[in-house]
Design a protein around this motif. Structure first.
Motif, PDB file in Angstrom:
ATOM      1  N   GLU A 173      12.792  23.602  47.992  1.00  0.00           N
ATOM      2  CA  GLU A 173      14.134  23.989  48.436  1.00  0.00           C
ATOM      3  C   GLU A 173      15.137  22.879  48.138  1.00  0.00           C
ATOM      4  O   GLU A 173      16.249  23.136  47.662  1.00  0.00           O
ATOM      5  N   ILE A 174      14.740  21.634  48.397  1.00  0.00           N
ATOM      6  CA  ILE A 174      15.637  20.509  48.131  1.00  0.00           C
ATOM      7  C   ILE A 174      15.916  20.411  46.634  1.00  0.00           C
ATOM      8  O   ILE A 174      17.055  20.156  46.211  1.00  0.00           O
ATOM      9  N   ARG A 175      14.883  20.615  45.817  1.00  0.00           N
ATOM     10  CA  ARG A 175      15.105  20.567  44.377  1.00  0.00           C
ATOM     11  C   ARG A 175      16.044  21.678  43.931  1.00  0.00           C
ATOM     12  O   ARG A 175      16.829  21.527  42.991  1.00  0.00           O
ATOM     13  N   GLY A 176      15.985  22.808  44.633  1.00  0.00           N
ATOM     14  CA  GLY A 176      16.913  23.890  44.310  1.00  0.00           C
ATOM     15  C   GLY A 176      18.357  23.506  44.570  1.00  0.00           C
ATOM     16  O   GLY A 176      19.277  24.029  43.931  1.00  0.00           O
ATOM     17  N   PHE A 177      18.572  22.562  45.502  1.00  0.00           N
ATOM     18  CA  PHE A 177      19.926  22.108  45.784  1.00  0.00           C
ATOM     19  C   PHE A 177      20.492  21.252  44.661  1.00  0.00           C
ATOM     20  O   PHE A 177      21.678  20.922  44.687  1.00  0.00           O
ATOM     21  N   GLN A 178      19.671  20.885  43.701  1.00  0.00           N
ATOM     22  CA  GLN A 178      20.192  20.139  42.554  1.00  0.00           C
ATOM     23  C   GLN A 178      21.096  21.019  41.694  1.00  0.00           C
ATOM     24  O   GLN A 178      21.884  20.512  40.897  1.00  0.00           O
ATOM     25  N   VAL A 179      20.977  22.320  41.872  1.00  0.00           N
ATOM     26  CA  VAL A 179      21.860  23.270  41.194  1.00  0.00           C
ATOM     27  C   VAL A 179      22.881  23.751  42.218  1.00  0.00           C
ATOM     28  O   VAL A 179      22.532  24.440  43.183  1.00  0.00           O
ATOM     29  N   VAL A 180      24.154  23.380  42.029  1.00  0.00           N
ATOM     30  CA  VAL A 180      25.230  23.766  42.954  1.00  0.00           C
ATOM     31  C   VAL A 180      25.800  25.101  42.492  1.00  0.00           C
ATOM     32  O   VAL A 180      26.300  25.211  41.362  1.00  0.00           O
ATOM     33  N   ARG A 181      25.733  26.111  43.369  1.00  0.00           N
ATOM     34  CA  ARG A 181      26.167  27.464  43.003  1.00  0.00           C
ATOM     35  C   ARG A 181      27.329  27.912  43.890  1.00  0.00           C
ATOM     36  O   ARG A 181      27.521  27.408  45.003  1.00  0.00           O
ATOM     37  N   ALA A 182      28.073  28.893  43.368  1.00  0.00           N
ATOM     38  CA  ALA A 182      29.207  29.457  44.124  1.00  0.00           C
ATOM     39  C   ALA A 182      28.689  30.419  45.191  1.00  0.00           C
ATOM     40  O   ALA A 182      27.925  31.329  44.869  1.00  0.00           O
ATOM     41  N   PRO A 183      29.094  30.250  46.452  1.00  0.00           N
ATOM     42  CA  PRO A 183      28.624  31.159  47.512  1.00  0.00           C
ATOM     43  C   PRO A 183      29.293  32.531  47.469  1.00  0.00           C
ATOM     44  O   PRO A 183      28.772  33.488  48.055  1.00  0.00           O
ATOM     45  N   PHE A 184      30.451  32.637  46.819  1.00  0.00           N
ATOM     46  CA  PHE A 184      31.132  33.926  46.672  1.00  0.00           C
ATOM     47  C   PHE A 184      32.046  33.841  45.454  1.00  0.00           C
ATOM     48  O   PHE A 184      32.272  32.753  44.907  1.00  0.00           O
TER      49      PHE A 184
END
Length: 385
Positions: A173-184
């Motif tokens: 999950e933390i590694r997934g945070f390395q990709v910053v995505r738009a919430p909307f």
């Protein structure tokens, strides 16, 4: 000599009294009206109140804001390896905004995988050992105590495997945070990071965000409604929003919510309207004006300003109380509750009936209970008043 002086003084008093009576007679009969021939009853001109419209136009300054906005922070600590958006970029939900390089997180994931493999091997050995022990106990070659010990070893190995799996999921999950995505879906309104910048995950600094994302396909229009109308402004009511920059163009909006409490400092209540903005033509943050038709809580009358007088610090009107069908009656001075001043006319919120006969331009010598004769004002003159 004394009697001559007293005679002159008495004559002067008589002359003054006669002059004062003449002035009073003139003020009662002019300029408001003239008396009928052969009568001493003063003539006054009267007007009837006008019933105001069932709704009133409320105009208030307004400010716009995005219907939704978010400050996007880093959840992983590392270095920004790629920034894919900039100010003004339109993004959709899930789009990648930036990538964060964090070798420590990758190494932690590899280590967690190795640890999971180890505990799985231990669990497999404990499972096999427990099964064999069960057979030997059944055959009488092994004590029950040894079986219990091997059961405990199996339970511990299973718990270790569950803990290792949870740790691996956490690191993934933390590694997934390395990709910053738009919430909307929205527009990047602010960017505070560039490639090569070091970012700290989950920091408490409010100024440490990476991007500010706003949704402006709909705008939130805020107004502060005065106490006099807060109970009439309800969700679902339609309104018009006007911006000076749009040359008087009227945009349709709708009341969606209100604070439900009056601010003690301003005496107003915060109200929000929704303004569709599908093309994003109107930028958030613009100042304008909201025009909304508010139904009146009760009947309101409009009277000419020339009928209003102030006595003893209270606003009053001179009301003619007629006796029978004759236009003659007596005067009553009635206090009234005033609303807004509309220029030539003023709102009366209470104190008089709608069919009241009000004296126009009542002079200062008229008193409570005076007998007067009424003469209605010409319609054109009443409208001017």
């Amino acid at each position: 000599m004394a009697w001559k002086w007293l005679s002159a003084l008495a004559a002067a008093v008589v002359v003054a009294a006669v002059a004062l009576a003449g002035v009073r007679h003139w003020m009662l009969h002019s300029p408001t009206a003239t008396a009928a021939p052969g009568t001493e009853v003063p003539v006054v001109r009267t007007v009837t109140p006008e019933v105001a419209a069932a709704s009133t136009d409320l105009r208030l300054p307004a400010r716009t804001a995005p219907v939704e906005q978010a400050l996007i922070y880093a959840r992983a600590t590392g270095v920004v390896s790629e920034r894919r958006v900039d100010i003004g970029a339109r993004v959709r939900r899930g789009d990648v905004l930036a990538l964060i390089a964090a070798p420590e997180i990758d190494q932690g994931v590899d280590k967690a995988r190795a640890a999971l493999a180890q505990v799985k091997a231990k669990e497999q050995f404990a499972t096999t050992n427990l099964q064999r022990s069960q057979q030997l106990v059944d055959q009488g070659f092994l004590s029950k105590q040894v079986l219990d010990e091997r059961q405990a070893g199996f339970d511990a190995a299973q718990a270790d495997r569950l803990a290792a799996e949870a740790e691996l999921r956490r690191l993934n999950e933390i590694r997934g945070f390395q990709v910053v995505r738009a919430p909307f879906s929205g527009v990047i309104a602010e960017r505070r990071v560039d490639r090569g910048d070091r970012v700290v995950g989950d920091q408490g600094n409010a100024e440490g965000f990476l991007f500010r994302l706003v949704r402006v396909d709909e705008l939130r229009v805020s107004i502060d409604a005065p106490q006099a109308v807060v109970m009439q402004v309800q969700p679902g009511m339609t309104a018009e929003v006007i911006f000076p920059e749009l040359a008087g163009e009227k945009l349709a909006a709708k009341v969606v919510r209100s604070a439900g409490v009056i601010d003690a400092r301003t005496g107003t209540m915060h109200v929000e309207l929704a303004l569709p903005n599908p093309s994003g033509r109107i930028p958030a943050g613009m100042m304008g004006e909201v025009a909304i038709k508010v139904p009146r809580a009760h009947e309101v009358l409009l009277v000419p300003n020339s009928t209003l007088i102030v006595r003893d610090g209270k606003s009053q009107v001179a009301l003619l109380v007629s006796s029978g069908a004759e236009p003659q009656g007596t005067l009553r001075f009635v206090p009234v509750q005033l609303g807004r001043n509309l220029g030539n006319k003023t709102e009366v919120l209470g104190g008089i009936p709608r069919d009241a006969a009000l004296v126009n331009n009542p002079n200062a010598l008229l008193r409570e209970g005076d007998s007067v004769r009424a003469e209605a004002m010409p319609e054109a003159q009443a409208k001017q008043k």
